[in-house]
Design a protein around this motif. Structure first.
Motif, mmCIF file in Angstrom:
data_model
loop_
_atom_site.group_PDB
_atom_site.id
_atom_site.type_symbol
_atom_site.label_atom_id
_atom_site.label_comp_id
_atom_site.label_asym_id
_atom_site.label_seq_id
_atom_site.Cartn_x
_atom_site.Cartn_y
_atom_site.Cartn_z
ATOM 1 N N LEU A 3 0.820 -1.201 0.000
ATOM 2 C CA LEU A 3 0.000 0.000 0.000
ATOM 3 C C LEU A 3 0.861 1.261 0.000
ATOM 4 C CD1 LEU A 3 -2.903 1.084 0.129
ATOM 5 C CD2 LEU A 3 -2.737 0.988 2.623
ATOM 6 N N PHE A 4 1.985 1.211 0.704
ATOM 7 C CA PHE A 4 2.879 2.372 0.799
ATOM 8 C C PHE A 4 3.919 2.408 -0.314
ATOM 9 C CE2 PHE A 4 1.077 2.298 5.008
ATOM 10 C CZ PHE A 4 1.014 3.635 5.377
ATOM 11 N N ALA A 5 3.875 1.443 -1.230
ATOM 12 C CA ALA A 5 4.885 1.360 -2.287
ATOM 13 C C ALA A 5 4.972 2.628 -3.141
ATOM 14 C CB ALA A 5 4.621 0.129 -3.165
ATOM 15 N N PRO A 6 3.841 3.219 -3.593
ATOM 16 C CA PRO A 6 3.954 4.452 -4.396
ATOM 17 C C PRO A 6 4.685 5.572 -3.669
ATOM 18 C CG PRO A 6 1.760 3.521 -4.605
ATOM 19 C CD PRO A 6 2.445 2.753 -3.511
ATOM 20 N N LEU A 7 4.409 5.750 -2.371
ATOM 21 C CA LEU A 7 5.090 6.776 -1.596
ATOM 22 C C LEU A 7 6.581 6.474 -1.490
ATOM 23 C CD1 LEU A 7 5.077 9.287 0.201
ATOM 24 C CD2 LEU A 7 4.510 7.789 2.139
ATOM 25 N N ILE A 8 6.913 5.217 -1.237
ATOM 26 C CA ILE A 8 8.320 4.822 -1.124
ATOM 27 C C ILE A 8 9.046 5.056 -2.443
ATOM 28 C CG2 ILE A 8 9.874 2.865 -0.761
ATOM 29 C CD1 ILE A 8 7.734 1.707 1.135
ATOM 30 N N VAL A 9 8.392 4.732 -3.553
ATOM 31 C CA VAL A 9 9.004 4.931 -4.877
ATOM 32 C C VAL A 9 9.231 6.416 -5.145
ATOM 33 C CG1 VAL A 9 8.604 4.715 -7.355
ATOM 34 C CG2 VAL A 9 8.132 2.779 -5.852
ATOM 35 N N CYS A 10 8.246 7.250 -4.834
ATOM 36 C CA CYS A 10 8.393 8.694 -5.060
ATOM 37 C C CYS A 10 9.543 9.264 -4.246
ATOM 38 C CB CYS A 10 7.091 9.414 -4.701
ATOM 39 S SG CYS A 10 5.725 9.146 -5.851
ATOM 40 N N VAL A 11 9.608 8.898 -2.982
ATOM 41 C CA VAL A 11 10.695 9.390 -2.121
ATOM 42 C C VAL A 11 12.040 8.891 -2.623
ATOM 43 C CG1 VAL A 11 11.674 9.291 0.196
ATOM 44 C CG2 VAL A 11 9.216 9.641 -0.098
ATOM 45 N N SER A 12 12.099 7.637 -3.042
ATOM 46 C CA SER A 12 13.351 7.060 -3.551
ATOM 47 C C SER A 12 13.812 7.760 -4.825
ATOM 48 C CB SER A 12 13.182 5.564 -3.810
ATOM 49 O OG SER A 12 12.828 4.876 -2.630
ATOM 50 N N THR A 289 12.213 27.563 -4.940
ATOM 51 C CA THR A 289 11.707 27.227 -3.605
ATOM 52 C C THR A 289 10.232 26.856 -3.650
ATOM 53 O OG1 THR A 289 13.316 28.723 -2.580
ATOM 54 C CG2 THR A 289 11.403 28.095 -1.257
ATOM 55 N N LEU A 290 9.464 27.574 -4.473
ATOM 56 C CA LEU A 290 8.036 27.278 -4.610
ATOM 57 C C LEU A 290 7.827 25.855 -5.121
ATOM 58 C CD1 LEU A 290 5.287 28.816 -4.296
ATOM 59 C CD2 LEU A 290 5.411 29.226 -6.764
ATOM 60 N N VAL A 291 8.625 25.451 -6.107
ATOM 61 C CA VAL A 291 8.517 24.088 -6.639
ATOM 62 C C VAL A 291 8.903 23.073 -5.565
ATOM 63 C CG1 VAL A 291 9.377 22.474 -8.368
ATOM 64 C CG2 VAL A 291 8.925 24.850 -9.010
ATOM 65 N N ARG A 292 9.977 23.335 -4.847
ATOM 66 C CA ARG A 292 10.434 22.399 -3.816
ATOM 67 C C ARG A 292 9.404 22.261 -2.697
ATOM 68 N NH1 ARG A 292 15.563 20.593 -3.767
ATOM 69 N NH2 ARG A 292 16.972 21.401 -5.373
ATOM 70 N N HIS A 293 8.846 23.372 -2.260
ATOM 71 C CA HIS A 293 7.805 23.306 -1.233
ATOM 72 C C HIS A 293 6.591 22.536 -1.749
ATOM 73 C CE1 HIS A 293 9.336 27.040 1.204
ATOM 74 N NE2 HIS A 293 10.134 25.997 1.288
ATOM 75 N N GLY A 294 6.279 22.710 -3.029
ATOM 76 C CA GLY A 294 5.169 21.976 -3.621
ATOM 77 C C GLY A 294 5.397 20.479 -3.620
ATOM 78 N N VAL A 295 6.620 20.063 -3.907
ATOM 79 C CA VAL A 295 6.946 18.634 -3.875
ATOM 80 C C VAL A 295 6.748 18.078 -2.467
ATOM 81 C CG1 VAL A 295 8.829 16.961 -4.085
ATOM 82 C CG2 VAL A 295 8.505 18.710 -5.852
ATOM 83 N N CYS A 296 7.211 18.809 -1.462
ATOM 84 C CA CYS A 296 7.012 18.369 -0.076
ATOM 85 C C CYS A 296 5.523 18.251 0.245
ATOM 86 C CB CYS A 296 7.681 19.350 0.889
ATOM 87 S SG CYS A 296 9.484 19.387 0.780
ATOM 88 N N LEU A 297 4.736 19.210 -0.241
ATOM 89 C CA LEU A 297 3.286 19.172 -0.016
ATOM 90 C C LEU A 297 2.680 17.929 -0.653
ATOM 91 C CD1 LEU A 297 0.654 20.483 0.949
ATOM 92 C CD2 LEU A 297 0.625 21.809 -1.169
ATOM 93 N N TRP A 298 3.090 17.592 -1.869
ATOM 94 C CA TRP A 298 2.576 16.402 -2.544
ATOM 95 C C TRP A 298 2.911 15.140 -1.747
ATOM 96 C CZ3 TRP A 298 1.543 15.423 -8.246
ATOM 97 C CH2 TRP A 298 0.884 16.511 -8.829
ATOM 98 N N VAL A 301 0.666 14.866 1.230
ATOM 99 C CA VAL A 301 -0.691 14.471 0.834
ATOM 100 C C VAL A 301 -0.750 12.981 0.515
ATOM 101 C CG1 VAL A 301 -2.461 14.741 -0.939
ATOM 102 C CG2 VAL A 301 -1.361 16.765 0.031
ATOM 103 N N VAL A 302 0.236 12.482 -0.234
ATOM 104 C CA VAL A 302 0.264 11.053 -0.570
ATOM 105 C C VAL A 302 0.390 10.218 0.700
ATOM 106 C CG1 VAL A 302 1.572 9.234 -1.747
ATOM 107 C CG2 VAL A 302 1.209 11.436 -2.870
ATOM 108 N N TRP A 303 1.217 10.660 1.643
ATOM 109 C CA TRP A 303 1.384 9.935 2.911
ATOM 110 C C TRP A 303 0.081 9.924 3.702
ATOM 111 C CZ3 TRP A 303 1.314 12.031 8.005
ATOM 112 C CH2 TRP A 303 1.621 11.090 8.999
ATOM 113 N N VAL A 304 -0.597 11.068 3.786
ATOM 114 C CA VAL A 304 -1.843 11.152 4.548
ATOM 115 C C VAL A 304 -2.921 10.267 3.922
ATOM 116 C CG1 VAL A 304 -3.752 12.680 5.184
ATOM 117 C CG2 VAL A 304 -1.389 13.440 5.503
ATOM 118 N N VAL A 305 -3.067 10.357 2.595
ATOM 119 C CA VAL A 305 -4.083 9.551 1.910
ATOM 120 C C VAL A 305 -3.793 8.066 2.085
ATOM 121 C CG1 VAL A 305 -5.042 8.938 -0.339
ATOM 122 C CG2 VAL A 305 -4.670 11.347 0.245
#
Length: 315
Positions: A3-12, A289-298, A301-305
């Motif tokens: 279930l957490f594989a997509p998040l792990i892949v994105c972070v990796s 910085t705006l792009v980087r903050h946006g990536v962190c936000l994504w 969101v993926v982690w919370v969902v």
């Protein structure tokens, strides 16, 4: 773990991008670009015949994308477990270019901050199609800032979106289509009809990611101004996807973008986007910085969902 594989892949993938950046040699996108060049030379033989050029462009898109798309679908079906996650992480790493975006932007911002306009013009000419020799300092800064915002959508958020929606086939297909649009999507006599299929397909695949990117910029900056610029200014832009992205991004930073800009074909009159602040070297860094903050936000969101789905399903 599945279930957490997509998040792990994105972070990796983002970690690989941060540590390694883009491959300096044998980058798949470079190889794909060479294939696209060959196909265009072989098939775009009658650019002055609209119907023939249009169908030739459609055939070229199919020949360029279908074999790789079939391979990625096969890999997604046949691989599983850690091996599939590894292949997904590598594929997403090759598509995402957060570090490359930052490096290109800072290569413009550094000489501009030092007052070295010629060097800044040379660097900005590497990332935009404008006639850099005719840009003043504000024009160089605006061009680089616009590039950071737009490429944040194309090379970062769209790649993450298509991976989360459709895995390796999704992210690879988007990267191929986006590359074809960058190479063929010109409104000049040679590509007006031949490149239309690639351009329309890129618009289609970028429609949702562009608006999610605009929402991300809005939430990560001056929310009220970003929303106003997105709502009022974006419809005036000639690109259905770049308009919301750059209007929201400019509003989020309260910087003025758009306006007249010199191109090899002449000065192009573009609508003004954003707020009151003049673009300068610091606005380029602000866009990064705006792009980087946006990536962190994504990622949050993926982690919370994912966590909510885990709680509902397993607890």
């Amino acid at each position: 773990m599945l279930l957490f594989a997509p998040l792990i892949v994105c972070v990796s993938a983002l970690a690989l991008d941060y540590l390694l950046g883009e491959p300096r040699r044998l980058h798949p996108v470079v190889g794909f670009g060479r294939l696209a060049t060959v196909l265009e030379k072989r098939l775009n033989t009658a650019p002055d015949m609209p119907l023939r050029a249009l169908f030739s462009g459609m055939l070229a898109v199919l020949l360029a994308t279908v074999p790789m798309l079939a391979l990625t679908i096969w890999a997604s079906v046949r691989l599983d477990g850690l091996l599939l996650m590894l292949v997904q992480a590598v594929a997403l790493w090759l598509a995402v270019s957060l570090r490359g975006l930052s490096e290109h932007g800072r290569a413009v911002a550094a000489p501009l901050a030092e007052g070295n306009l010629e060097s800044a013009r040379e660097q900005v000419s590497r990332i935009v199609s404008r006639k850099a020799s005719e840009l003043d300092g504000r024009g160089v800064a605006a061009a680089a800032t616009e590039s950071m915002l737009e490429n944040g959508a194309d090379a970062v958020f769209a790649s993450l979106f298509w991976f989360l929606v459709a895995g390796i086939p999704g992210v690879v297909m988007h990267r191929m289509v986006n590359t074809l649009d960058a190479m063929w999507g010109y409104r000049n006599p040679r590509f007006l009809y031949f490149g239309r299929a690639a351009a329309r397909l890129d618009d289609l695949m970028g429609w949702i990611p562009a608006r999610l990117t605009a929402l991300t910029y809005t939430l990560s900056g001056n929310r009220r101004l970003a929303w106003q610029c997105w709502r009022k200014q974006a419809p005036q832009w000639d690109s259905p996807n770049a308009g919301p992205v750059m209007a929201a991004g400019a509003g989020a930073m309260n910087v003025r973008l758009g306006g007249p800009s010199p191109y090899p074909s002449g000065v192009k009159q573009r609508p003004t986007l954003g707020g009151a602040q003049e673009a300068n070297s610091t606005t380029i860094e602000a866009a990064i910085t705006l792009v980087r903050h946006g990536v962190c936000l994504w990622l949050v969101v993926v982690w919370v969902v994912t966590t909510l789905i885990f709680v509902v399903v397993y607890l």
